[in-house]
Write a protein that holds these residues in place. Structure first.
Motif, short mmCIF file in Angstrom:
data_model
loop_
_atom_site.label_atom_id
_atom_site.label_comp_id
_atom_site.label_asym_id
_atom_site.label_seq_id
_atom_site.Cartn_x
_atom_site.Cartn_y
_atom_site.Cartn_z
N HIS A 140 0.83 -1.20 0.00
CA HIS A 140 0.00 0.00 0.00
C HIS A 140 0.87 1.26 0.00
O HIS A 140 1.88 1.30 0.70
CB HIS A 140 -0.89 -0.03 1.25
N HIS A 169 0.66 3.98 1.46
CA HIS A 169 0.90 4.57 2.77
C HIS A 169 2.06 3.86 3.50
O HIS A 169 2.88 4.49 4.15
CB HIS A 169 -0.39 4.48 3.61
N ASP A 170 2.11 2.54 3.35
CA ASP A 170 3.24 1.80 3.93
C ASP A 170 4.54 2.14 3.21
O ASP A 170 5.59 2.29 3.84
CB ASP A 170 2.98 0.29 3.86
N ALA A 187 2.01 9.91 -1.00
CA ALA A 187 1.24 8.67 -1.06
C ALA A 187 -0.22 9.03 -0.90
O ALA A 187 -0.59 9.63 0.10
CB ALA A 187 1.67 7.73 0.06
N GLY A 188 -1.03 8.70 -1.89
CA GLY A 188 -2.44 9.02 -1.75
C GLY A 188 -3.10 9.19 -3.11
O GLY A 188 -2.61 8.67 -4.11
N HIS A 189 -4.20 9.93 -3.12
CA HIS A 189 -4.95 10.10 -4.37
C HIS A 189 -4.59 11.39 -5.08
O HIS A 189 -5.12 11.70 -6.13
CB HIS A 189 -6.46 10.00 -4.12
N ALA A 198 -5.03 4.59 -4.59
CA ALA A 198 -3.96 5.55 -4.36
C ALA A 198 -2.71 5.11 -5.11
O ALA A 198 -2.61 3.96 -5.53
CB ALA A 198 -3.65 5.64 -2.86
N PHE A 255 8.29 -6.21 3.08
CA PHE A 255 7.00 -6.83 2.82
C PHE A 255 7.13 -8.17 2.09
O PHE A 255 6.12 -8.83 1.85
CB PHE A 255 6.08 -5.88 2.06
N CYS A 266 -5.51 8.50 2.61
CA CYS A 266 -4.86 7.48 1.80
C CYS A 266 -5.85 6.68 0.98
O CYS A 266 -5.46 5.80 0.22
CB CYS A 266 -4.05 6.55 2.70
N ASP A 314 -8.12 4.56 2.08
CA ASP A 314 -8.52 3.28 2.66
C ASP A 314 -10.01 3.25 2.96
O ASP A 314 -10.56 4.22 3.48
CB ASP A 314 -7.76 3.03 3.97
N GLY A 349 -6.82 -1.56 2.30
CA GLY A 349 -6.08 -0.55 3.06
C GLY A 349 -4.62 -0.92 3.17
O GLY A 349 -4.16 -1.91 2.59
N CYS A 350 -3.90 -0.14 3.93
CA CYS A 350 -2.48 -0.38 4.13
C CYS A 350 -2.29 -1.53 5.10
O CYS A 350 -3.24 -2.02 5.71
CB CYS A 350 -1.80 0.89 4.65
N ALA A 351 -1.05 -1.96 5.26
CA ALA A 351 -0.75 -3.10 6.13
C ALA A 351 -1.22 -2.82 7.55
O ALA A 351 -1.75 -3.71 8.23
CB ALA A 351 0.75 -3.39 6.12
N ILE A 352 -1.04 -1.59 8.01
CA ILE A 352 -1.40 -1.25 9.38
C ILE A 352 -2.92 -1.33 9.58
O ILE A 352 -3.40 -1.92 10.56
CB ILE A 352 -0.91 0.17 9.74
N LEU A 362 1.18 10.10 12.06
CA LEU A 362 0.39 10.10 10.83
C LEU A 362 -0.27 8.74 10.59
O LEU A 362 -1.16 8.62 9.75
CB LEU A 362 1.27 10.46 9.63
N ARG A 363 0.20 7.70 11.30
CA ARG A 363 -0.34 6.37 11.04
C ARG A 363 -1.35 5.92 12.09
O ARG A 363 -1.89 4.82 12.00
CB ARG A 363 0.81 5.34 10.96
N CYS A 405 -4.58 5.01 10.62
CA CYS A 405 -4.61 3.71 9.96
C CYS A 405 -4.93 2.63 10.99
O CYS A 405 -5.76 1.75 10.76
CB CYS A 405 -3.26 3.39 9.31
#
Lengths: 416, 151
Positions: free
Chosen positions: A353, A355-356, A370-372, A386, A415, B39, B41, B63-66, B125-126, B129
Protein backbone atom coordinates in the motif's frame (compact mmCIF):
# COMPACT_ATOMS: atom_id res chain seq x y z
CA UNK A 1 24.69 -0.61 -5.91
CA UNK A 2 28.41 0.15 -5.84
CA UNK A 3 30.02 3.25 -7.24
CA UNK A 4 31.68 1.19 -9.96
CA UNK A 5 28.45 -0.13 -11.40
CA UNK A 6 26.37 3.00 -10.97
CA UNK A 7 25.63 4.63 -14.26
CA UNK A 8 25.02 8.30 -13.74
CA UNK A 9 23.72 10.00 -16.85
CA UNK A 10 24.96 13.53 -17.36
CA UNK A 11 22.50 16.28 -18.09
CA UNK A 12 24.82 19.25 -18.50
CA UNK A 13 22.95 21.18 -15.82
CA UNK A 14 24.84 22.36 -12.76
CA UNK A 15 22.49 20.86 -10.21
CA UNK A 16 25.08 21.15 -7.41
CA UNK A 17 25.04 24.92 -7.77
CA UNK A 18 21.24 24.92 -7.73
CA UNK A 19 21.13 22.70 -4.63
CA UNK A 20 23.36 25.16 -2.79
CA UNK A 21 20.64 27.80 -3.24
CA UNK A 22 18.14 25.76 -1.20
CA UNK A 23 19.09 25.74 2.48
CA UNK A 24 16.66 22.98 3.47
CA UNK A 25 18.47 20.50 1.19
CA UNK A 26 21.60 20.80 3.34
CA UNK A 27 19.73 19.85 6.51
CA UNK A 28 19.75 16.11 7.25
CA UNK A 29 16.50 14.34 8.04
CA UNK A 30 16.87 11.39 10.46
CA UNK A 31 20.63 12.05 10.11
CA UNK A 32 20.40 11.22 6.41
CA UNK A 33 20.59 13.25 3.22
CA UNK A 34 17.12 14.59 2.42
CA UNK A 35 15.76 13.15 -0.82
CA UNK A 36 12.89 15.50 -1.58
CA UNK A 37 10.61 14.04 -4.26
CA UNK A 38 7.40 15.92 -3.54
CA UNK A 39 7.84 19.18 -5.41
CA UNK A 40 4.53 18.68 -7.23
CA UNK A 41 2.83 19.11 -3.84
CA UNK A 42 4.98 22.07 -2.90
CA UNK A 43 8.50 23.03 -3.87
CA UNK A 44 11.32 24.02 -1.52
CA UNK A 45 12.47 27.64 -1.43
CA UNK A 46 15.77 29.17 -2.55
CA UNK A 47 17.55 31.58 -0.21
CA UNK A 48 16.67 34.46 -2.54
CA UNK A 49 12.95 33.92 -1.93
CA UNK A 50 13.37 33.55 1.83
CA UNK A 51 15.50 36.70 1.89
CA UNK A 52 13.02 38.67 -0.20
CA UNK A 53 10.17 37.95 2.20
CA UNK A 54 12.35 38.76 5.20
CA UNK A 55 13.56 41.98 3.57
CA UNK A 56 10.01 43.25 3.13
CA UNK A 57 9.28 42.87 6.83
CA UNK A 58 12.66 44.14 7.96
CA UNK A 59 13.05 47.09 5.67
CA UNK A 60 10.18 48.00 3.37
CA UNK A 61 6.97 47.02 5.03
CA UNK A 62 3.77 49.05 5.17
CA UNK A 63 0.33 48.66 3.65
CA UNK A 64 0.16 49.33 -0.06
CA UNK A 65 -1.87 51.71 -2.23
CA UNK A 66 -2.67 53.87 0.82
CA UNK A 67 0.05 55.68 2.69
CA UNK A 68 1.69 58.82 1.37
CA UNK A 69 4.81 58.02 3.36
CA UNK A 70 8.01 56.47 2.04
CA UNK A 71 7.59 52.95 3.41
CA UNK A 72 4.13 52.55 1.93
CA UNK A 73 5.39 53.87 -1.37
CA UNK A 74 8.30 51.40 -1.35
CA UNK A 75 6.02 48.50 -0.49
CA UNK A 76 3.60 49.54 -3.24
CA UNK A 77 6.37 49.71 -5.81
CA UNK A 78 7.70 46.30 -4.76
CA UNK A 79 4.20 44.79 -4.95
CA UNK A 80 3.47 46.30 -8.36
CA UNK A 81 6.89 45.22 -9.62
CA UNK A 82 6.10 41.63 -8.66
CA UNK A 83 2.98 41.87 -10.82
CA UNK A 84 5.12 43.00 -13.76
CA UNK A 85 7.51 40.11 -13.15
CA UNK A 86 4.67 37.58 -13.21
CA UNK A 87 3.28 39.21 -16.35
CA UNK A 88 6.73 38.82 -17.89
CA UNK A 89 6.98 35.18 -16.82
CA UNK A 90 3.72 34.35 -18.60
CA UNK A 91 4.30 36.85 -21.42
CA UNK A 92 0.95 38.43 -20.59
CA UNK A 93 -0.08 41.36 -22.79
CA UNK A 94 -0.12 43.62 -19.72
CA UNK A 95 0.41 43.48 -15.96
CA UNK A 96 -3.26 44.56 -15.73
CA UNK A 97 -4.09 40.98 -16.69
CA UNK A 98 -2.46 39.53 -13.56
CA UNK A 99 -4.61 39.14 -10.43
CA UNK A 100 -3.03 37.94 -7.19
CA UNK A 101 -5.04 35.40 -5.19
CA UNK A 102 -4.24 33.00 -2.34
CA UNK A 103 -3.51 30.00 -4.55
CA UNK A 104 -4.54 28.35 -7.82
CA UNK A 105 -7.66 27.03 -6.13
CA UNK A 106 -8.81 30.54 -5.35
CA UNK A 107 -7.96 31.65 -8.89
CA UNK A 108 -10.28 28.99 -10.31
CA UNK A 109 -12.96 29.80 -7.74
CA UNK A 110 -12.70 33.45 -8.72
CA UNK A 111 -13.40 32.62 -12.37
CA UNK A 112 -16.20 30.18 -11.48
CA UNK A 113 -17.80 32.64 -9.11
CA UNK A 114 -17.42 35.83 -11.14
CA UNK A 115 -17.27 34.82 -14.81
CA UNK A 116 -19.32 31.67 -14.20
CA UNK A 117 -22.27 33.31 -12.47
CA UNK A 118 -22.32 36.11 -15.05
CA UNK A 119 -22.13 33.87 -18.10
CA UNK A 120 -23.55 30.44 -17.30
CA UNK A 121 -27.22 29.48 -17.24
CA UNK A 122 -29.08 26.27 -16.51
CA UNK A 123 -28.20 23.57 -19.03
CA UNK A 124 -24.98 25.25 -20.17
CA UNK A 125 -22.02 22.92 -20.49
CA UNK A 126 -18.48 23.16 -19.14
CA UNK A 127 -15.94 20.77 -20.64
CA UNK A 128 -13.15 19.40 -18.42
CA UNK A 129 -10.94 16.32 -18.36
CA UNK A 130 -10.94 13.19 -16.26
CA UNK A 131 -7.49 14.11 -14.92
CA UNK A 132 -8.36 17.43 -13.33
CA UNK A 133 -7.22 18.21 -9.80
CA UNK A 134 -10.13 18.54 -7.37
CA UNK A 135 -9.52 22.31 -7.52
CA UNK A 136 -10.71 22.29 -11.13
CA UNK A 137 -13.69 20.02 -10.47
CA UNK A 138 -15.36 21.13 -7.26
CA UNK A 139 -15.86 24.85 -8.08
CA UNK A 140 -17.75 23.81 -11.24
CA UNK A 141 -19.78 21.23 -9.31
CA UNK A 142 -20.76 24.01 -6.92
CA UNK A 143 -22.02 25.99 -9.93
CA UNK A 144 -23.86 22.89 -11.08
CA UNK A 145 -25.65 22.84 -7.71
CA UNK A 146 -26.36 26.53 -7.86
CA UNK A 147 -27.21 27.13 -11.51
CA UNK A 148 -27.77 23.71 -13.01
CA UNK A 149 -24.88 23.69 -15.47
CA UNK A 150 -23.64 20.39 -16.87
CA UNK A 151 -20.08 19.08 -16.63
CA UNK A 152 -18.83 17.22 -19.71
CA UNK A 153 -15.89 15.02 -18.72
CA UNK A 154 -13.41 14.05 -21.45
CA UNK A 155 -11.92 10.63 -20.63
CA UNK A 156 -8.25 9.72 -20.63
CA UNK A 157 -6.75 6.59 -22.18
CA UNK A 158 -4.63 3.91 -20.48
CA UNK A 159 -1.51 6.03 -20.90
CA UNK A 160 -3.22 8.93 -19.17
CA UNK A 161 -3.67 11.04 -22.31
CA UNK A 162 -6.78 12.97 -23.23
CA UNK A 163 -8.95 11.03 -25.70
CA UNK A 164 -8.71 13.59 -28.48
CA UNK A 165 -11.66 12.46 -30.61
CA UNK A 166 -13.94 12.72 -27.57
CA UNK A 167 -12.73 16.23 -26.93
CA UNK A 168 -13.26 17.35 -30.50
CA UNK A 169 -16.78 15.92 -30.50
CA UNK A 170 -17.78 17.28 -27.09
CA UNK A 171 -18.81 20.72 -28.31
CA UNK A 172 -22.51 21.49 -28.54
CA UNK A 173 -24.60 24.63 -28.81
CA UNK A 174 -24.69 24.66 -24.99
CA UNK A 175 -20.91 24.56 -24.49
CA UNK A 176 -19.77 27.73 -22.74
CA UNK A 177 -16.32 27.00 -21.30
CA UNK A 178 -13.43 24.56 -21.47
CA UNK A 179 -11.44 24.23 -18.23
CA UNK A 180 -8.43 21.96 -18.50
CA UNK A 181 -5.16 21.15 -16.84
CA UNK A 182 -1.89 21.91 -18.63
CA UNK A 183 -0.03 19.16 -16.73
CA UNK A 184 -1.69 16.42 -14.66
CA UNK A 185 -0.46 16.48 -11.07
CA UNK A 186 -1.24 12.78 -10.57
CA UNK A 187 0.11 11.39 -13.86
CA UNK A 188 2.51 14.00 -15.20
CA UNK A 189 0.72 14.11 -18.57
CA UNK A 190 1.33 17.30 -20.54
CA UNK A 191 -1.90 18.02 -22.38
CA UNK A 192 -1.83 19.47 -25.91
CA UNK A 193 -3.07 22.73 -24.46
CA UNK A 194 -2.38 24.89 -27.52
CA UNK A 195 -4.46 22.52 -29.65
CA UNK A 196 -7.14 22.31 -26.96
CA UNK A 197 -7.45 26.11 -27.00
CA UNK A 198 -7.37 26.29 -30.79
CA UNK A 199 -10.26 23.82 -31.10
CA UNK A 200 -12.30 25.59 -28.39
CA UNK A 201 -11.74 28.97 -30.00
CA UNK A 202 -12.86 27.48 -33.30
CA UNK A 203 -16.22 27.07 -31.59
CA UNK A 204 -15.98 30.53 -30.02
CA UNK A 205 -15.50 29.04 -26.53
CA UNK A 206 -13.10 30.49 -23.94
CA UNK A 207 -10.60 28.27 -22.12
CA UNK A 208 -9.31 28.25 -18.56
CA UNK A 209 -5.97 26.49 -18.11
CA UNK A 210 -4.83 25.10 -14.75
CA UNK A 211 -1.10 25.64 -15.09
CA UNK A 212 -0.13 24.81 -11.51
CA UNK A 213 2.07 21.90 -12.57
CA UNK A 214 3.24 23.43 -15.84
CA UNK A 215 4.71 26.80 -14.82
CA UNK A 216 7.36 25.24 -12.53
CA UNK A 217 8.61 23.00 -15.33
CA UNK A 218 8.38 24.89 -18.62
CA UNK A 219 8.14 28.33 -20.15
CA UNK A 220 4.51 29.37 -20.67
CA UNK A 221 3.41 32.06 -23.12
CA UNK A 222 -0.24 32.93 -22.57
CA UNK A 223 -0.33 35.11 -25.68
CA UNK A 224 1.05 32.37 -27.91
CA UNK A 225 -1.43 29.94 -26.33
CA UNK A 226 -4.17 32.57 -26.60
CA UNK A 227 -5.41 31.37 -23.18
CA UNK A 228 -8.43 33.25 -21.84
CA UNK A 229 -7.64 32.34 -18.23
CA UNK A 230 -4.39 30.80 -16.96
CA UNK A 231 -3.90 30.03 -13.28
CA UNK A 232 -0.99 28.80 -11.18
CA UNK A 233 0.22 28.90 -7.60
CA UNK A 234 3.39 30.47 -6.27
CA UNK A 235 4.47 27.81 -3.81
CA UNK A 236 5.05 25.18 -6.52
CA UNK A 237 7.27 27.68 -8.38
CA UNK A 238 9.77 27.84 -5.49
CA UNK A 239 7.82 30.81 -4.11
CA UNK A 240 6.05 31.30 -0.79
CA UNK A 241 2.73 29.76 0.19
CA UNK A 242 -0.32 31.99 0.17
CA UNK A 243 0.03 33.58 -3.26
CA UNK A 244 -1.72 32.38 -6.38
CA UNK A 245 -2.02 33.94 -9.80
CA UNK A 246 -4.92 34.41 -12.17
CA UNK A 247 -4.02 35.60 -15.63
CA UNK A 248 -7.05 36.62 -17.67
CA UNK A 249 -7.41 38.57 -20.87
CA UNK A 250 -8.24 42.18 -20.01
CA UNK A 251 -11.51 41.99 -21.96
CA UNK A 252 -12.71 39.21 -19.62
CA UNK A 253 -11.56 40.94 -16.43
CA UNK A 254 -13.19 44.20 -17.49
CA UNK A 255 -16.53 42.50 -18.17
CA UNK A 256 -16.51 40.36 -15.01
CA UNK A 257 -18.21 41.48 -11.80
CA UNK A 258 -16.00 41.67 -8.68
CA UNK A 259 -15.32 38.47 -6.77
CA UNK A 260 -15.21 39.93 -3.27
CA UNK A 261 -16.09 43.42 -2.08
CA UNK A 262 -14.08 45.62 0.24
CA UNK A 263 -11.21 48.03 0.39
CA UNK A 264 -8.66 48.39 -2.40
CA UNK A 265 -11.14 47.24 -5.07
CA UNK A 266 -13.24 50.40 -5.19
CA UNK A 267 -13.00 53.79 -6.86
CA UNK A 268 -15.67 55.62 -4.85
CA UNK A 269 -18.05 54.44 -2.14
CA UNK A 270 -21.24 56.06 -0.88
CA UNK A 271 -24.08 54.19 0.77
CA UNK A 272 -26.08 54.69 -2.42
CA UNK A 273 -23.52 53.54 -4.96
CA UNK A 274 -20.02 52.16 -5.26
CA UNK A 275 -17.88 52.29 -8.35
CA UNK A 276 -15.17 49.71 -8.71
CA UNK A 277 -11.49 50.16 -9.26
CA UNK A 278 -9.95 49.32 -12.59
CA UNK A 279 -8.52 45.87 -13.22
CA UNK A 280 -6.71 44.15 -11.66
CA UNK A 281 -7.41 45.94 -8.35
CA UNK A 282 -11.13 45.25 -8.86
CA UNK A 283 -10.35 41.62 -8.00
CA UNK A 284 -8.01 42.25 -5.07
CA UNK A 285 -10.28 43.26 -2.22
CA UNK A 286 -8.63 43.90 1.12
CA UNK A 287 -4.97 43.91 2.12
CA UNK A 288 -3.21 41.25 0.06
CA UNK A 289 -0.26 39.02 0.98
CA UNK A 290 2.20 41.87 0.36
CA UNK A 291 5.39 40.15 1.46
CA UNK A 292 4.33 36.91 -0.21
CA UNK A 293 3.70 38.64 -3.53
CA UNK A 294 7.10 40.35 -3.38
CA UNK A 295 8.73 36.98 -2.57
CA UNK A 296 6.91 35.41 -5.52
CA UNK A 297 8.50 38.14 -7.63
CA UNK A 298 11.86 36.97 -6.29
CA UNK A 299 10.97 33.37 -7.20
CA UNK A 300 10.16 34.51 -10.74
CA UNK A 301 13.52 36.29 -10.92
CA UNK A 302 15.22 33.14 -9.66
CA UNK A 303 13.55 30.87 -12.21
CA UNK A 304 14.06 33.27 -15.09
CA UNK A 305 17.75 33.58 -14.29
CA UNK A 306 18.07 29.83 -14.94
CA UNK A 307 18.77 28.39 -18.34
CA UNK A 308 15.21 27.15 -18.53
CA UNK A 309 15.83 24.78 -21.42
CA UNK A 310 18.73 23.21 -19.52
CA UNK A 311 16.55 22.94 -16.39
CA UNK A 312 13.78 21.28 -18.39
CA UNK A 313 16.27 18.91 -20.05
CA UNK A 314 17.67 18.05 -16.62
CA UNK A 315 14.23 17.24 -15.22
CA UNK A 316 13.41 15.19 -18.31
CA UNK A 317 16.66 13.25 -17.87
CA UNK A 318 15.68 12.52 -14.25
CA UNK A 319 12.22 11.41 -15.40
CA UNK A 320 13.70 9.10 -18.04
CA UNK A 321 16.20 7.65 -15.58
CA UNK A 322 13.57 7.10 -12.85
CA UNK A 323 11.18 5.54 -15.35
CA UNK A 324 13.87 3.22 -16.68
CA UNK A 325 15.00 2.09 -13.23
CA UNK A 326 11.46 1.61 -11.90
CA UNK A 327 10.49 -0.33 -15.02
CA UNK A 328 13.40 -2.70 -14.44
CA UNK A 329 12.07 -3.63 -10.98
CA UNK A 330 9.66 -6.45 -10.26
CA UNK A 331 6.00 -5.90 -9.39
CA UNK A 332 5.99 -2.19 -10.22
CA UNK A 333 3.35 -0.50 -12.34
CA UNK A 334 3.79 3.09 -13.50
CA UNK A 335 0.55 5.07 -13.90
CA UNK A 336 0.83 7.77 -16.51
CA UNK A 337 2.87 6.79 -19.54
CA UNK A 338 1.93 9.64 -21.84
CA UNK A 339 4.34 10.49 -24.65
CA UNK A 340 4.62 14.04 -23.27
CA UNK A 341 5.21 14.11 -19.51
CA UNK A 342 6.50 16.46 -16.87
CA UNK A 343 8.92 15.06 -14.26
CA UNK A 344 6.33 13.15 -12.23
CA UNK A 345 6.26 9.36 -11.72
CA UNK A 346 3.19 7.81 -10.13
CA UNK A 347 3.55 4.11 -9.37
CA UNK A 348 2.22 1.13 -7.47
CA UNK A 349 4.11 -1.79 -5.98
CA UNK A 350 2.02 -4.94 -6.21
CA UNK A 351 0.77 -5.97 -2.79
CA UNK A 352 2.15 -2.94 -1.00
CA UNK A 353 0.00 0.00 0.00
CA UNK A 354 1.29 3.51 -0.85
CA UNK A 355 0.90 4.57 2.77
CA UNK A 356 3.24 1.80 3.93
CA UNK A 357 5.63 2.59 1.09
CA UNK A 358 5.60 6.25 2.13
CA UNK A 359 6.42 5.41 5.74
CA UNK A 360 9.29 3.12 4.84
CA UNK A 361 10.73 5.60 2.32
CA UNK A 362 10.41 8.32 4.96
CA UNK A 363 12.72 6.27 7.16
CA UNK A 364 15.32 6.67 4.45
CA UNK A 365 14.64 10.45 4.43
CA UNK A 366 12.89 10.11 1.07
CA UNK A 367 9.83 12.35 0.85
CA UNK A 368 7.20 11.13 -1.62
CA UNK A 369 3.46 11.65 -1.86
CA UNK A 370 1.24 8.67 -1.06
CA UNK A 371 -2.44 9.02 -1.75
CA UNK A 372 -4.95 10.10 -4.37
CA UNK A 373 -3.17 13.39 -5.12
CA UNK A 374 -6.45 15.33 -4.96
CA UNK A 375 -7.39 13.61 -8.21
CA UNK A 376 -9.73 10.81 -7.14
CA UNK A 377 -11.32 10.47 -10.61
CA UNK A 378 -7.85 9.57 -11.96
CA UNK A 379 -7.50 6.86 -9.30
CA UNK A 380 -10.99 5.57 -10.17
CA UNK A 381 -10.05 5.55 -13.87
CA UNK A 382 -7.22 3.14 -13.15
CA UNK A 383 -9.18 1.21 -10.50
CA UNK A 384 -6.74 1.97 -7.68
CA UNK A 385 -7.28 3.76 -4.36
CA UNK A 386 -3.96 5.55 -4.36
CA UNK A 387 -0.46 5.68 -5.81
CA UNK A 388 2.99 6.62 -4.64
CA UNK A 389 4.25 9.67 -6.50
CA UNK A 390 7.79 10.91 -6.94
CA UNK A 391 7.96 14.38 -8.46
CA UNK A 392 11.11 16.22 -9.41
CA UNK A 393 12.24 19.82 -9.27
CA UNK A 394 15.30 21.68 -10.50
CA UNK A 395 17.28 20.68 -7.39
CA UNK A 396 16.89 16.91 -7.71
CA UNK A 397 19.76 14.83 -8.99
CA UNK A 398 20.45 11.29 -10.10
CA UNK A 399 21.47 10.31 -6.56
CA UNK A 400 17.88 11.09 -5.55
CA UNK A 401 16.60 8.59 -8.10
CA UNK A 402 19.09 5.97 -6.91
CA UNK A 403 17.98 6.58 -3.31
CA UNK A 404 14.35 6.09 -4.35
CA UNK A 405 15.16 2.81 -6.06
CA UNK A 406 17.13 1.57 -3.04
CA UNK A 407 14.25 2.65 -0.79
CA UNK A 408 11.78 0.68 -2.88
CA UNK A 409 14.04 -2.36 -2.65
CA UNK A 410 13.86 -1.91 1.14
CA UNK A 411 10.05 -1.80 0.96
CA UNK A 412 10.02 -5.03 -1.01
CA UNK A 413 12.45 -6.59 1.46
CA UNK A 414 10.23 -5.72 4.45
CA UNK A 415 7.00 -6.83 2.82
CA UNK A 416 8.56 -9.81 1.13
CA UNK B 1 13.97 7.47 15.18
CA UNK B 2 12.64 4.12 16.18
CA UNK B 3 13.36 1.03 14.17
CA UNK B 4 10.93 0.30 11.35
CA UNK B 5 10.54 -3.22 12.74
CA UNK B 6 8.90 -1.69 15.82
CA UNK B 7 6.13 -0.55 13.51
CA UNK B 8 6.08 -3.42 11.05
CA UNK B 9 6.26 -6.38 13.45
CA UNK B 10 5.92 -9.88 12.03
CA UNK B 11 2.36 -10.24 13.39
CA UNK B 12 1.34 -7.05 11.62
CA UNK B 13 2.95 -8.09 8.34
CA UNK B 14 1.26 -11.49 8.61
CA UNK B 15 -2.22 -10.11 9.32
CA UNK B 16 -1.69 -7.40 6.70
CA UNK B 17 -0.99 -10.04 4.07
CA UNK B 18 -3.51 -12.62 5.25
CA UNK B 19 -6.28 -10.88 7.14
CA UNK B 20 -8.44 -13.13 9.34
CA UNK B 21 -12.23 -12.89 9.45
CA UNK B 22 -12.16 -11.16 6.11
CA UNK B 23 -15.33 -11.17 4.03
CA UNK B 24 -19.10 -10.75 4.28
CA UNK B 25 -21.08 -11.84 7.33
CA UNK B 26 -24.48 -13.07 6.30
CA UNK B 27 -26.37 -12.76 9.57
CA UNK B 28 -24.75 -9.49 10.65
CA UNK B 29 -27.12 -7.07 12.35
CA UNK B 30 -24.70 -4.16 12.72
CA UNK B 31 -22.73 -2.52 9.88
CA UNK B 32 -20.10 0.19 9.90
CA UNK B 33 -18.42 1.94 6.98
CA UNK B 34 -15.05 3.58 7.45
CA UNK B 35 -12.95 5.77 5.16
CA UNK B 36 -9.56 7.41 5.54
CA UNK B 37 -9.56 10.13 2.86
CA UNK B 38 -5.85 10.80 3.33
CA UNK B 39 -4.86 7.48 1.80
CA UNK B 40 -8.14 6.26 0.32
CA UNK B 41 -8.52 3.28 2.66
CA UNK B 42 -12.04 1.94 2.97
CA UNK B 43 -13.20 -0.70 5.45
CA UNK B 44 -16.59 -2.17 6.24
CA UNK B 45 -17.12 -3.92 9.58
CA UNK B 46 -19.95 -6.45 9.99
CA UNK B 47 -21.07 -7.41 13.49
CA UNK B 48 -23.48 -10.03 14.73
CA UNK B 49 -24.57 -8.73 18.11
CA UNK B 50 -26.75 -11.03 20.22
CA UNK B 51 -27.86 -10.39 23.82
CA UNK B 52 -25.20 -7.71 24.15
CA UNK B 53 -22.41 -10.02 23.02
CA UNK B 54 -20.33 -9.77 19.84
CA UNK B 55 -21.07 -13.28 18.58
CA UNK B 56 -19.26 -12.75 15.31
CA UNK B 57 -17.43 -9.96 13.53
CA UNK B 58 -15.87 -9.75 10.08
CA UNK B 59 -14.52 -7.00 7.89
CA UNK B 60 -13.95 -6.21 4.23
CA UNK B 61 -12.14 -3.54 2.28
CA UNK B 62 -8.74 -2.36 1.15
CA UNK B 63 -6.08 -0.55 3.06
CA UNK B 64 -2.48 -0.38 4.13
CA UNK B 65 -0.75 -3.10 6.13
CA UNK B 66 -1.40 -1.25 9.38
CA UNK B 67 -5.13 -0.70 8.87
CA UNK B 68 -5.80 -4.21 7.54
CA UNK B 69 -3.75 -5.93 10.26
CA UNK B 70 -5.39 -3.81 12.93
CA UNK B 71 -8.89 -4.67 11.72
CA UNK B 72 -7.91 -8.33 11.43
CA UNK B 73 -6.51 -8.54 14.96
CA UNK B 74 -9.49 -6.55 16.23
CA UNK B 75 -11.93 -9.16 14.91
CA UNK B 76 -9.95 -11.91 16.63
CA UNK B 77 -9.93 -10.00 19.90
CA UNK B 78 -13.63 -9.18 19.90
CA UNK B 79 -15.32 -12.47 19.15
CA UNK B 80 -17.38 -13.54 22.15
CA UNK B 81 -16.81 -10.32 24.06
CA UNK B 82 -19.69 -8.32 25.58
CA UNK B 83 -20.31 -5.02 23.78
CA UNK B 84 -19.19 -2.97 26.80
CA UNK B 85 -15.92 -4.87 26.92
CA UNK B 86 -15.39 -4.33 23.21
CA UNK B 87 -15.82 -0.59 23.63
CA UNK B 88 -13.50 -0.58 26.64
CA UNK B 89 -10.89 -2.44 24.63
CA UNK B 90 -11.01 0.30 21.98
CA UNK B 91 -10.33 2.88 24.69
CA UNK B 92 -7.25 0.93 25.73
CA UNK B 93 -6.17 0.42 22.13
CA UNK B 94 -6.59 4.11 21.41
CA UNK B 95 -4.45 5.01 24.43
CA UNK B 96 -1.83 2.50 23.28
CA UNK B 97 -1.57 3.82 19.72
CA UNK B 98 -1.79 7.53 20.47
CA UNK B 99 0.45 7.39 23.51
CA UNK B 100 -1.85 9.84 25.27
CA UNK B 101 -1.62 7.98 28.57
CA UNK B 102 0.62 5.43 30.17
CA UNK B 103 -0.47 1.86 29.68
CA UNK B 104 -0.33 -0.29 32.79
CA UNK B 105 0.78 -3.91 32.77
CA UNK B 106 -2.80 -5.07 33.40
CA UNK B 107 -3.99 -3.16 30.39
CA UNK B 108 -1.19 -4.48 28.21
CA UNK B 109 -2.26 -7.96 29.19
CA UNK B 110 -5.87 -7.18 28.35
CA UNK B 111 -4.73 -5.95 24.94
CA UNK B 112 -2.92 -9.23 24.41
CA UNK B 113 -1.84 -9.50 20.73
CA UNK B 114 -3.04 -5.97 20.06
CA UNK B 115 0.01 -4.73 21.96
CA UNK B 116 2.01 -5.19 18.72
CA UNK B 117 0.59 -1.82 17.67
CA UNK B 118 2.49 0.05 20.39
CA UNK B 119 5.03 1.14 17.75
CA UNK B 120 2.35 3.23 16.02
CA UNK B 121 2.62 5.91 18.69
CA UNK B 122 5.95 6.99 17.14
CA UNK B 123 4.15 7.60 13.84
CA UNK B 124 1.40 10.15 14.50
CA UNK B 125 0.39 10.10 10.83
CA UNK B 126 -0.34 6.37 11.04
CA UNK B 127 -2.58 6.39 14.12
CA UNK B 128 -5.57 6.86 11.84
CA UNK B 129 -4.61 3.71 9.96
CA UNK B 130 -4.41 1.66 13.15
CA UNK B 131 -7.72 2.92 14.50
CA UNK B 132 -9.81 2.96 11.29
CA UNK B 133 -11.22 -0.52 11.93
CA UNK B 134 -12.01 0.34 15.54
CA UNK B 135 -13.74 3.61 14.70
CA UNK B 136 -15.76 1.71 12.13
CA UNK B 137 -16.65 -0.93 14.71
CA UNK B 138 -17.84 1.79 17.08
CA UNK B 139 -20.06 3.21 14.34
CA UNK B 140 -21.49 -0.28 13.76
CA UNK B 141 -22.24 -0.73 17.46
CA UNK B 142 -23.80 2.76 17.55
CA UNK B 143 -25.89 1.76 14.52
CA UNK B 144 -24.49 4.79 12.73
CA UNK B 145 -24.85 4.00 9.04
CA UNK B 146 -22.96 7.14 7.95
CA UNK B 147 -19.45 6.78 6.67
CA UNK B 148 -16.91 7.18 9.46
CA UNK B 149 -14.22 9.52 8.22
CA UNK B 150 -10.85 9.76 9.90
CA UNK B 151 -9.08 12.98 9.08
Amino acid sequence: MTAETKIVPASGFDVERIRADFPILAKPVYDKRLVFLDSAASAQKPQAVIDAETYVYESEYANIHRGVYLLSQQATVAYDNARKKVAGLLNAASAREIVFTRNATESINLVASSWGRANLREGDQVILSQMEHHANIVPWQMLREEIGIELVVIPINDAGELVWEDYEQAFTSRTKLVTMTHVSNALGTITPIAEIIRVAHGHGIPVLVDGSQAVPHMPVDVQALDADFYVFTGHKLYGPTGVGVLHAKAEHLEAMPPYQGGGDMIATVTFEKTTYADIPQKFEAGTPNIAGVVALGAAVDYVEALDRQAALDHEQALLAYATERLSAMNSITIYGTAAEKAAVVSFAIEGDHPHDIGTILDHEAIAVRAGHHCAQPVMDRFGIPATTRASFGIYNDFDDVDALIDGIARVQEIFG
Amino acid sequence: MSDLRELYQEVILDHGRKPRNFGPLEDANREGHGHNPLCGDKLDVHVKLHDGVVEDVKFEGAGCAISVASASLMTEALKGKPEAEARALFEKFHALTTGTEEIGLDELEALDKLAVFSGVRDYPLRVKCATLGWHTLNAALDQDEDMVVTE
